[in-house]
Write a protein that holds these residues in place. Structure first.
Motif, PDB file in Angstrom:
ATOM      1  N   UNK A  25       0.844  -1.181   0.000  1.00  0.00           N
ATOM      2  CA  UNK A  25       0.000   0.000   0.000  1.00  0.00           C
ATOM      3  C   UNK A  25       0.883   1.236   0.000  1.00  0.00           C
ATOM      4  N   UNK A  26       0.764   2.037  -1.051  1.00  0.00           N
ATOM      5  CA  UNK A  26       1.528   3.263  -1.169  1.00  0.00           C
ATOM      6  C   UNK A  26       0.576   4.418  -1.466  1.00  0.00           C
ATOM      7  N   UNK A  27       0.610   5.409  -0.602  1.00  0.00           N
ATOM      8  CA  UNK A  27      -0.252   6.598  -0.763  1.00  0.00           C
ATOM      9  C   UNK A  27      -1.704   6.216  -0.889  1.00  0.00           C
ATOM     10  N   UNK A  28      -2.105   5.199  -0.123  1.00  0.00           N
ATOM     11  CA  UNK A  28      -3.502   4.793  -0.120  1.00  0.00           C
ATOM     12  C   UNK A  28      -3.918   3.922  -1.279  1.00  0.00           C
ATOM     13  N   UNK A  29      -2.967   3.533  -2.115  1.00  0.00           N
ATOM     14  CA  UNK A  29      -3.298   2.686  -3.260  1.00  0.00           C
ATOM     15  C   UNK A  29      -2.443   1.428  -3.230  1.00  0.00           C
ATOM     16  N   UNK A  30      -2.992   0.353  -3.761  1.00  0.00           N
ATOM     17  CA  UNK A  30      -2.294  -0.932  -3.786  1.00  0.00           C
ATOM     18  C   UNK A  30      -1.373  -0.994  -5.002  1.00  0.00           C
TER      19      UNK A  30
END
Length: 452
Positions: A25-30
């Motif tokens: 998970x990076x910046x709220x995205x997978x």
């Protein structure tokens, strides 16, 4: 080459599922990534003995362990033994910051120095510790030899078995090569026999190949006979004697620094180094394989102190002889005893005088002739005889004399030179200066009576 050594396919193993996908998970995205390598325990399929391999599984595992030991420059862990002039290179870590110690070489004759350079290189700070490598290397060497001494006999027996196995493996390889060469020669012979004699071109080529195959077979036979004849005879007593004198094997010219470093890594896990500022000692905490720890201490050399110094034994002899003998006699005595200077040179009067001044040893006063002691030359001159007569009197026990150590000049008291025994011995003419024995019969009565 490294990919071949690490590929277990060559060990007869089939593996599937070495890589997989990984989601983060990076910046709220997978974010999903693929071809992420897994550990061997997480592989989907692993089948051993799937096919005939070039090497077996045990050898493959030994290769992987050796490749891991050969790693150099990775963060953490003991570095591999790569030779050089520093025995403990890659084993030492700093007790103050936990980083690995670096090795630098200084001096006209480069000598290793261990120091913690990372704080200085990375942060511009003062180095944690710095010390020369000669004394720590010797200290660890003595500790290792003492640790392996109880197992020296078993190691010698194992070495003999390994040597015999190596000779047997070499002989087996030569026999297999000879067998293949004989088969090639037999095949070339059959081909030549099956050839049409009228076809001279083909027949001559097949004949040439047959002769080449026979030559290879003869060369392998000669190599096999030579190797069997040259096989070294293993003397068990020599191996056991070498096991009892490990220091000789350690300091042998054939034992390279890389071999010594590898031996240390089989016994030592890590060494933590520090300097005790109160006592001025280098403190080494050795972490042995198996979990045991040993603390070793050695005096840290002071600024300007070096190892080319006169031995304490030689200094003791100089102190004993300096007040009674000139520097020339002291130098001659040290040379007869085989004691070199700190730089490995022979002694002379100038070097003895220099050592006396540095160590504040008072010298011999040649002008003082009224002292209670005389040299052999002075005693002979005082009595009006030769040095041979004085030496004979000392040997026969007529004239008492002292020696600081064996080989040193004789010290003779002035009072003993004028004793009645010495006067009577010197008064006898025509026969050796020996003490009289009442029960001794002369072989030549006429000579005895005439000399009396």
């Amino acid at each position: 080459m490294i990919s071949v050594l690490k590929n277990m396919f060559y060990a007869g193993v089939y593996a599937y599922g070495k890589t997989g996908r990984q989601a983060k998970i990076r910046d709220g995205r997978a974010h999903v990534t693929y071809k992420n390598r897994k550990s061997p325990e997480d592989w989907d399929v692993v089948i051993r003995d799937h096919h005939v391999g070039y090497i077996d599984w045990e050898e493959y595992e030994r290769n992987q362990a050796q490749l891991a030991k050969n790693a150099f420059g990775r963060a953490g862990g003991v570095k591999s033994g790569r030779g050089g002039g520093a025995l403990l290179a890659g084993l030492l870590c700093c007790a103050r910051c936990g980083r690995r110690l670096h090795v630098v070489y200084t001096g006209r004759k480069p000598r290793p120095v261990y120091r913690c350079d990372n704080p200085n290189l990375l942060l511009g700070q003062k180095r944690c510790i710095t010390f020369g490598g000669f004394r720590p290397d010797k200290l660890i060497t003595d500790a290792v030899l003492e640790a392996v001494a109880p197992f020296a006999i078993d190691a010698a027996i194992e070495a003999r078995a390994m040597l015999n196995q190596a000779i047997e493996d070499k002989r087996l390889v030569l026999e297999m090569e000879l067998q293949q060469a004989r088969y090639d020669a037999s095949l070339a012979e059959r081909r030549y026999a099956a050839c049409d004699p009228d076809n001279r071109l083909i027949a001559s080529e097949l004949e040439k190949r047959w002769e080449e195959a026979l030559g290879r077979a003869r060369s392998f036979e000669q190599r096999l006979d030579t190797d069997i004849a040259a096989a070294p005879e293993v003397d068990v007593t020599r191996l056991e004697g070498l096991a009892q004198d490990l220091e000789t094997a350690w300091t042998a010219p054939a034992t390279s620094m890389r071999d010594k470093q590898r031996l240390l890594r089989t016994l030592i896990e890590d060494i933590v180094a520090d300097i005790d500022d109160d006592t001025g000692e280098i403190v080494l905490v050795v972490h042995w394989k198996g979990g045991r720890h040993t603390e070793l201490r050695v005096k840290k050399p002071k600024s300007g102190e070096h190892n080319a110094r006169t031995s304490e034994e030689a200094l003791g002899i100089i102190r004993e002889m300096a007040g009674r003998w000139p520097d020339e006699s002291i130098a001659a005595c040290l040379n007869r005893m085989g004691m070199p200077t700190g730089q490995g040179k022979t002694w002379n009067a100038k070097r003895v005088s220099s050592i006396r001044r540095v160590n504040d040893i008072h010298g011999y006063l040649s002008a003082d002739k009224d002292g209670p002691w005389r040299t052999m030359t002075e005693a002979a001159k005082e009595l009006g005889v030769t040095n041979h007569v004085i030496r004979r009197l000392i040997k026969d026990g007529i004239l008492p004399a002292n020696q600081v150590v064996d080989g040193a000049p004789y010290q003779i008291r002035t009072a003993d030179l004028h004793s009645d025994k010495v006067k009577n011995a010197l008064a006898r003419k025509g026969r050796p200066c020996r003490a009289d024995h009442e029960d001794q019969l002369s072989m030549f009565p006429s000579t005895y009576e005439g000399g009396a």
